[in-house]
Design a protein around this motif. Structure first.
Motif, PDB file in Angstrom:
ATOM      1  N   LYS A  86       0.838  -1.204   0.000  1.00 19.54           N
ATOM      2  CA  LYS A  86       0.000   0.000   0.000  1.00 19.54           C
ATOM      3  C   LYS A  86       0.877   1.259   0.000  1.00 19.54           C
ATOM      4  CE  LYS A  86      -2.779   2.277   3.486  1.00 19.54           C
ATOM      5  NZ  LYS A  86      -3.595   2.075   4.684  1.00 19.54           N
ATOM      6  N   TYR A  87       1.823   1.298   0.929  1.00 20.57           N
ATOM      7  CA  TYR A  87       2.657   2.500   1.040  1.00 20.57           C
ATOM      8  C   TYR A  87       3.621   2.657  -0.129  1.00 20.57           C
ATOM      9  CZ  TYR A  87       0.501   3.230   5.500  1.00 20.57           C
ATOM     10  OH  TYR A  87      -0.427   3.453   6.485  1.00 20.57           O
ATOM     11  N   LYS A  88       4.133   1.563  -0.668  1.00 20.20           N
ATOM     12  CA  LYS A  88       5.001   1.665  -1.839  1.00 20.20           C
ATOM     13  C   LYS A  88       4.238   2.205  -3.043  1.00 20.20           C
ATOM     14  CE  LYS A  88       8.655  -1.523  -0.707  1.00 20.20           C
ATOM     15  NZ  LYS A  88       9.054  -2.896  -0.607  1.00 20.20           N
ATOM     16  N   ARG A  89       3.000   1.766  -3.224  1.00 23.80           N
ATOM     17  CA  ARG A  89       2.186   2.269  -4.331  1.00 23.80           C
ATOM     18  C   ARG A  89       1.880   3.752  -4.147  1.00 23.80           C
ATOM     19  NH1 ARG A  89       1.830  -2.948  -4.469  1.00 23.80           N
ATOM     20  NH2 ARG A  89       1.144  -4.102  -6.289  1.00 23.80           N
ATOM     21  N   ARG A  90       1.545   4.136  -2.932  1.00 26.49           N
ATOM     22  CA  ARG A  90       1.276   5.561  -2.666  1.00 26.49           C
ATOM     23  C   ARG A  90       2.507   6.408  -2.967  1.00 26.49           C
ATOM     24  NH1 ARG A  90      -2.450   6.133   2.798  1.00 26.49           N
ATOM     25  NH2 ARG A  90      -4.282   5.129   1.902  1.00 26.49           N
ATOM     26  N   GLU A  91       3.661   5.943  -2.524  1.00 28.37           N
ATOM     27  CA  GLU A  91       4.915   6.664  -2.771  1.00 28.37           C
ATOM     28  C   GLU A  91       5.173   6.776  -4.280  1.00 28.37           C
ATOM     29  OE1 GLU A  91       9.274   5.903  -1.080  1.00 28.37           O
ATOM     30  OE2 GLU A  91       8.722   4.519  -2.693  1.00 28.37           O
ATOM     31  N   ALA A  92       5.025   5.671  -4.993  1.00 33.37           N
ATOM     32  CA  ALA A  92       5.293   5.670  -6.432  1.00 33.37           C
ATOM     33  C   ALA A  92       4.305   6.577  -7.177  1.00 33.37           C
ATOM     34  CB  ALA A  92       5.229   4.251  -6.991  1.00 33.37           C
ATOM     35  N   LEU A  93       3.044   6.577  -6.783  1.00 35.60           N
ATOM     36  CA  LEU A  93       2.062   7.461  -7.432  1.00 35.60           C
ATOM     37  C   LEU A  93       2.389   8.928  -7.162  1.00 35.60           C
ATOM     38  CD1 LEU A  93      -1.220   5.444  -6.773  1.00 35.60           C
ATOM     39  CD2 LEU A  93      -0.116   5.831  -8.998  1.00 35.60           C
ATOM     40  N   ALA A  94       2.810   9.240  -5.952  1.00 35.26           N
ATOM     41  CA  ALA A  94       3.220  10.618  -5.638  1.00 35.26           C
ATOM     42  C   ALA A  94       4.451  11.009  -6.448  1.00 35.26           C
ATOM     43  CB  ALA A  94       3.490  10.763  -4.142  1.00 35.26           C
ATOM     44  N   ASP A  95       5.408  10.083  -6.583  1.00 32.72           N
ATOM     45  CA  ASP A  95       6.603  10.337  -7.391  1.00 32.72           C
ATOM     46  C   ASP A  95       6.232  10.551  -8.855  1.00 32.72           C
ATOM     47  OD1 ASP A  95       8.193  10.062  -5.132  1.00 32.72           O
ATOM     48  OD2 ASP A  95       8.915   8.061  -5.659  1.00 32.72           O
ATOM     49  N   LEU A  96       5.322   9.731  -9.362  1.00 29.62           N
ATOM     50  CA  LEU A  96       4.858   9.873 -10.750  1.00 29.62           C
ATOM     51  C   LEU A  96       4.251  11.255 -10.956  1.00 29.62           C
ATOM     52  CD1 LEU A  96       4.250   8.644 -13.558  1.00 29.62           C
ATOM     53  CD2 LEU A  96       2.162   7.673 -12.561  1.00 29.62           C
ATOM     54  N   ALA A  97       3.429  11.681 -10.025  1.00 33.86           N
ATOM     55  CA  ALA A  97       2.799  13.005 -10.116  1.00 33.86           C
ATOM     56  C   ALA A  97       3.862  14.110 -10.149  1.00 33.86           C
ATOM     57  CB  ALA A  97       1.834  13.216  -8.955  1.00 33.86           C
ATOM     58  N   LYS A  98       4.877  14.000  -9.280  1.00 34.66           N
ATOM     59  CA  LYS A  98       5.946  15.019  -9.252  1.00 34.66           C
ATOM     60  C   LYS A  98       6.643  15.132 -10.586  1.00 34.66           C
ATOM     61  CE  LYS A  98       7.073  14.246  -4.440  1.00 34.66           C
ATOM     62  NZ  LYS A  98       8.036  13.548  -3.583  1.00 34.66           N
ATOM     63  N   VAL A  99       6.943  13.988 -11.215  1.00 34.31           N
ATOM     64  CA  VAL A  99       7.687  13.980 -12.477  1.00 34.31           C
ATOM     65  C   VAL A  99       6.842  14.563 -13.610  1.00 34.31           C
ATOM     66  CG1 VAL A  99       8.690  12.475 -14.232  1.00 34.31           C
ATOM     67  CG2 VAL A  99       9.284  12.166 -11.841  1.00 34.31           C
ATOM     68  N   VAL A 100       5.616  14.109 -13.754  1.00 35.26           N
ATOM     69  CA  VAL A 100       4.815  14.572 -14.906  1.00 35.26           C
ATOM     70  C   VAL A 100       4.271  15.978 -14.717  1.00 35.26           C
ATOM     71  CG1 VAL A 100       4.220  12.283 -15.751  1.00 35.26           C
ATOM     72  CG2 VAL A 100       2.686  13.425 -14.148  1.00 35.26           C
ATOM     73  N   CYS A 101       4.150  16.433 -13.489  1.00 33.85           N
ATOM     74  CA  CYS A 101       3.649  17.787 -13.261  1.00 33.85           C
ATOM     75  C   CYS A 101       4.731  18.847 -13.482  1.00 33.85           C
ATOM     76  CB  CYS A 101       3.047  17.900 -11.865  1.00 33.85           C
ATOM     77  SG  CYS A 101       1.522  16.953 -11.687  1.00 33.85           S
ATOM     78  N   LYS A 102       5.998  18.444 -13.597  1.00 27.87           N
ATOM     79  CA  LYS A 102       7.097  19.372 -13.881  1.00 27.87           C
ATOM     80  C   LYS A 102       7.122  19.793 -15.327  1.00 27.87           C
ATOM     81  CE  LYS A 102      10.326  17.813 -10.338  1.00 27.87           C
ATOM     82  NZ  LYS A 102      11.593  17.134 -10.077  1.00 27.87           N
ATOM     83  N   LYS A 103       6.484  18.981 -16.194  1.00 25.77           N
ATOM     84  CA  LYS A 103       6.548  19.257 -17.639  1.00 25.77           C
ATOM     85  C   LYS A 103       5.878  20.560 -17.992  1.00 25.77           C
ATOM     86  CE  LYS A 103       7.051  14.616 -19.319  1.00 25.77           C
ATOM     87  NZ  LYS A 103       6.690  13.656 -20.307  1.00 25.77           N
TER      88      LYS A 103
END
Length: 152
Positions: A135-152
């Motif tokens: 659960k926590y690994k998925r939450r972390e990865a989704l937050a990381d994904l958001a950080k990367v794509v929102c920088k574009k």
């Protein structure tokens, strides 16, 4: 009598990411996970694997290495399904199969954003700690994904 705590053997985490669908979908390839997931040092195809089989090694910063096999992929329904086929150190459970599915948000206050759902279905020998960790690994990865794509 067992000391095991009865638990669900599945986990589902989701997020609305404030980025266009195409920006998010572009990164949902097993070999590209290290481009967004901060827990990974590398994600690369396994050399010598059969050409018909996509197997990727994920190396985590904590030293864990997983080989994951792409089981299904759809550019029509926008999902990827993968299983863990080996782990160093060894897993404490028999198996897991995970699916990441994306949906473009087409109306409402989140129009133009992307809904991402990441599920995992574990074998019955997975304990509560495994499910919580997933659960926590998925939450972390989704937050990381958001950080990367929102920088574009």
């Amino acid at each position: 009598m067992s000391d095991r705590i009865p638990t669900s053997t599945s986990v589902v985490e989701s997020a609305v990411i404030d980025a266009p669908f195409s920006d998010v979908w572009h990164l949902i390839k097993l070999q590209d996970f290290s481009k967004f997931w901060s827990s990974l040092t590398t994600s690369e195809f396994v050399k010598g694997a059969s050409p018909e089989t996509d197997i990727v090694k994920w190396a985590f910063k904590d030293g864990t290495e997983l080989e994951v096999k792409q089981e299904a992929h759809s550019s029509i329904d926008y999902y990827i399904t993968y299983s863990v086929i080996s782990s160093q150190p060894a897993l404490t459970y028999s198996s897991v199969i995970s699916t990441i599915k994306l949906f473009p948000v087409t109306s409402g206050t989140h129009e133009g954003q992307t809904f991402v759902q990441w599920s995992g279905n574990f074998s019955s020998d997975a304990d509560a700690g495994v499910i919580e960790d997933a659960k926590y690994k998925r939450r972390e990865a989704l937050a990381d994904l958001a950080k990367v794509v929102c920088k574009k």
